[in-house]
Design an enzyme around this catalytic site. Structure first.
Site, mmCIF file in Angstrom:
data_model
loop_
_atom_site.group_PDB
_atom_site.id
_atom_site.type_symbol
_atom_site.label_atom_id
_atom_site.label_comp_id
_atom_site.label_asym_id
_atom_site.label_seq_id
_atom_site.Cartn_x
_atom_site.Cartn_y
_atom_site.Cartn_z
ATOM 1 N N SER A 124 -4.059 6.000 5.121
ATOM 2 C CA SER A 124 -3.767 4.658 5.725
ATOM 3 C C SER A 124 -2.073 4.483 5.626
ATOM 4 C CB SER A 124 -4.254 3.692 4.607
ATOM 5 O OG SER A 124 -3.746 2.464 4.885
ATOM 6 N N TYR A 149 -5.074 -0.964 -3.094
ATOM 7 C CA TYR A 149 -5.478 -0.090 -2.194
ATOM 8 C C TYR A 149 -4.729 1.272 -1.628
ATOM 9 C CZ TYR A 149 -6.955 1.008 2.643
ATOM 10 O OH TYR A 149 -7.446 1.765 3.683
#
Ligand SMILES: NC(=O)c1ccc[n+]([C@@H]2O[C@H](COP(=O)([O-])OP(=O)(O)OC[C@H]3O[C@@H](n4cnc5c(N)ncnc54)[C@H](O)[C@@H]3O)[C@@H](O)[C@H]2O)c1
Length: 315
Positions: A124, A149
């Site tokens: 990501s 995350y």
């Protein structure tokens, strides 16, 4: 080719399944249908994949060794299964660590025992955190992460790197920048804003609207997976940005969305969110040169594809 897509019922996963089935490959989608959003939505994502005899859906968890042992040997894996969502990870980090780190570790153990040669991993853009460089390059430091995350995605990359070093499995990590398009996750900006606008609800706007995202249309994300699978071979490891290469401001995105829907937004102004990176843009030089990745869909066109899909469910 026989392909295993973990997280195959999710937003990105279901499009990867559709594309590879249409290309003539065999696809197995493994998905636990986690509670991050409705399992009915995820099952409906697979409606077109189910038309193919070459498609199989397995409801199962990447952390479950018995489930993994029951899977056939495949030629390649696209590992998308994850607890997704940046902001909720601040308050509830453990499921993120468990699925994104431990789950990836479990999957890699299975990859090793089955001698699978090629793995594509969904990393990501959040690993860059508040990178001061205007365009984020793969060689930039990734020590400014803002959320659990992002931390788990970075740890995933490290696990994959050591797997590539130790076992020779070929691995490509794709740092995806804000994917959007048909079937987009309901918690993500664009889909979430469209729903709030249509319901006449307030749209929460974190910050002054001057923050920005490099929005990547789903077809370009899928194309990056194709490129990565063509590139990856035994012993290879690398990290690649997957973006559109341009920043759309938050306020600009909301205004365009509202205009297209013929609605005027009721905005609830909020302070910047502590887990949010201020602005993102992918430097695509490395992905272009090495993978041949070239995004094709700009934001206005991608948004109209999204809205065509969205209007079917929200007439
Ligand atoms: N959507 C984006 O903008 C974006 C950006 C960067 C990276 N990513 C990454 O891409 C991947 C796919 O994202 P998405 O937006 O499609 O999310 P998604 O939540 O729609 O898809 C993830 C899927 O993984 C499944 N899953 C969760 N835990 C699992 C487990 N333990 N075992 C098996 N399946 C499990 C979920 O049920 C879900 O269907 C994720 O790894 C995400 O972190 C997404």
């Amino acid at each position: 080719m026989k392909l295993l897509v973990t997280g195959g019922a999710g937003f990105i996963g279901s499009h990867v399944c559709d594309a590879f089935l249409a290309d003539g490959h065999e696809v197995i989608a493994l998905d636990s249908l986690d509670e991050h959003y409705a399992s009915e939505t995820k099952l409906s994502n697979l409606a077109s994949a189910r038309d193919y005899n070459s498609f199989e859906f397995v409801k199962g968890d990447v952390r479950d060794s018995d489930c993994l042992l029951g899977l056939p040997v495949v030629d390649a894996i696209v590992h998308l299964a994850a607890r997704s969502g940046v902001r909720p990870s601040l308050h509830e980090p453990w499921p993120y660590v468990d699925v994104n780190v431990n789950g990836t570790r479990k999957l890699l153990h299975w990859v090793g025992t089955r001698g699978i040669c090629r793995v594509i991993f969904a990393s990501s853009s959040s690993v860059y955190g508040n990178n001061p460089n205007p365009a984020f390059a793969e060689s930039d430091p990734v020590d400014r992460r803002l959320s659990p995350y992002a931390e788990t995605k970075h740890q995933g990359e490290l696990l994959l790197k050591s797997e590539a070093m130790s076992s020779g499995t070929g691995i490509a990590c794709l740092r995806i920048f804000s994917a959007y398009g048909p079937r987009q996750r309901p918690d993500l900006a664009v889909h979430k804003f469209a729903r709030l606008l249509c319901n006449g609800d307030e749209v929460p706007l974190f910050g002054d609207g001057g923050s920005g995202r490099d929005y990547t249309f789903i077809d370009d994300v899928v194309e990056s997976v194709r490129c990565a699978l063509n590139w990856v071979e035994k012993g290879a490891f690398d990290v690649f940005n997957v973006g559109a290469g341009e920043t759309v401001l938050l306020r600009e995105m909301l205004d365009r969305l509202a205009r297209e829907l013929g609605l005027s937004p009721k905005v609830r102004q909020l302070p910047p969110h502590e887990a949010d990176v201020y602005s993102t843009r992918a430097d695509l030089a490395h992905s272009r040169v090495v993978l041949g990745y070239q995004p094709k869909t700009g934001f206005p066109e991608g948004l109209s594809h999204f809205l065509k899909w969205f209007r079917v469910g929200n007439p």
